[in-house]
Structure formats: C-alpha cells, structure tokens
Design a protein around this motif. Sequence first.
Motif, PDB file in Angstrom:
ATOM      1  N   MET A   1       0.838  -1.197   0.000  1.00 40.59           N
ATOM      2  CA  MET A   1       0.000   0.000   0.000  1.00 40.59           C
ATOM      3  C   MET A   1       0.872   1.246   0.000  1.00 40.59           C
ATOM      4  N   ASN A   3       4.010   1.449  -0.912  1.00 35.94           N
ATOM      5  CA  ASN A   3       4.747   1.542  -2.182  1.00 35.94           C
ATOM      6  C   ASN A   3       3.876   2.122  -3.280  1.00 35.94           C
ATOM      7  N   SER A   4       2.610   1.729  -3.310  1.00 30.94           N
ATOM      8  CA  SER A   4       1.686   2.224  -4.332  1.00 30.94           C
ATOM      9  C   SER A   4       1.498   3.725  -4.191  1.00 30.94           C
ATOM     10  N   VAL A   5       1.330   4.203  -2.977  1.00 31.49           N
ATOM     11  CA  VAL A   5       1.163   5.642  -2.723  1.00 31.49           C
ATOM     12  C   VAL A   5       2.432   6.387  -3.094  1.00 31.49           C
ATOM     13  N   ASN A   7       4.760   5.442  -5.286  1.00 31.86           N
ATOM     14  CA  ASN A   7       4.920   5.476  -6.743  1.00 31.86           C
ATOM     15  C   ASN A   7       4.004   6.523  -7.382  1.00 31.86           C
ATOM     16  N   THR A   8       2.799   6.583  -6.876  1.00 26.42           N
ATOM     17  CA  THR A   8       1.843   7.571  -7.393  1.00 26.42           C
ATOM     18  C   THR A   8       2.352   8.987  -7.166  1.00 26.42           C
TER      19      THR A   8
END
Length: 222
Positions: A1, A3-5, A7-8
């Motif tokens: 979660m 990492n996704s934030v 990357n975004t």
Amino acid sequence: MNNSVSNTARLLWAGLRALLVLTLVTGVIYPLVVTGIAQGIFPGRANGSEIKADGKVVGSSLIGQSYNLPLKKGQETPDPDLKWFQGRPQNGLGTNSVNTQYSLILSGATNLSADSKVLVQQVKDAKAAVIKDNSVPGYTVKASQVPADAVTSSGSGLDPDISPEYADLQVHRIAEKNGVPVAQVQKLVDEHTDGRTLGFIGEPTVNVLQLNIALKSLVTKS
C-alpha cells in the motif's frame, strides 16, 4: 500500500516537473527568444509594419484605409474624398457593431460567385463611378483604362495596395482637386511603385497610404 502511494506521488511529481519545464521553455523562453530575434532583425515587421507621418503612427502598410467624406444626413454610404488617392473597394462582411468607439470595416470577401447578378452589378456601378470621378476637364477616362482592382475588392477587403494602372488613372483627378501639376503627381506615383518581389514574384503595387502621405506633403509645399 505504501509503495503504491509512493509510486503515485513520484509519478505526479514527475508530471508536474515536466509541465513546469515545458511551460517555462515553450511559454516563456521560446517566445522571448523569437521576439528578441524579430525585434533585432525585422523591427518594422515585428511591430506591425507601422507607417508614421508627422511623428505619429497613422496606420500599417499591411492594412488599407478609407478616404471618405463625412456622412451626410440620411446617408448610409459615404462618398469618396476625391482629393486623395482611393484604394480598392471594401466590399467585406459589413461594419463593426461591437466596439462602437471606432467605425471599423470587417475583414472578409463578398462571398459572391463570379456569375452573381449582385456582383456583376456592383462591378458595373463601380466602373461607372471610377470613370465619372476620374474624368476631369481635358482628360476623360475610357472604360478600357479601368483595371480590375479598381472595381473589385480583395479577399480580405482591406488590401493596402493598388496597381500602378489604377494609380495612374487617378493622377489627373488628384492634380485637379489639389491644384498641383499633373507631372508632379505622376512623379509621386512612379516613386511609390514597388516592383515584383525578387523581380519575378507577384505584380507591381502602390501602397495607397504611403502615396497619400507623400501627396499631403506635396500639397503643403505647393
């Protein structure tokens, strides 16, 4: 979660940086460079090809002007002021109705076809007017002398130039109306006739505004 934030966030920041850089390059640096080059090499053209007289800007060499008498009571179309050289007919798309501070001619062609009865009549009326207006004692204009640009408007309706033939046709009338010798007026036309670009592109032209400025100077000195 997380990492996704992360990357975004990185993608958003990269996109924002690209937007800022492109805005700076294309919206600030490039226009300034182009403007600087234009001002340095072609200052006249960069500033609108202005024409000055008596220390003031009186127009542009790219846009034609009208030389008409003030409207009379009940008159919708002004009469030409025949002491000045006249340009091509301005049969554009009408007159300005938004900015009422100025009486402007809207740019545009007539949109009439070559076989239009309205256009044919306009040309006939214009030809008759040219013959009448430019015939003075001792000099009568013949129908065969009237060039096409004297009776038809250009695609923009704001053509600043006329043909040497149309300018020559007006010489006797100009001389008579202003009380100056025909030879002096003809000399003005000859001096303000521009040849073909590079000697073979286009046709010879006479800028009406520049010619009338020279005429005003001639009349003032006479």
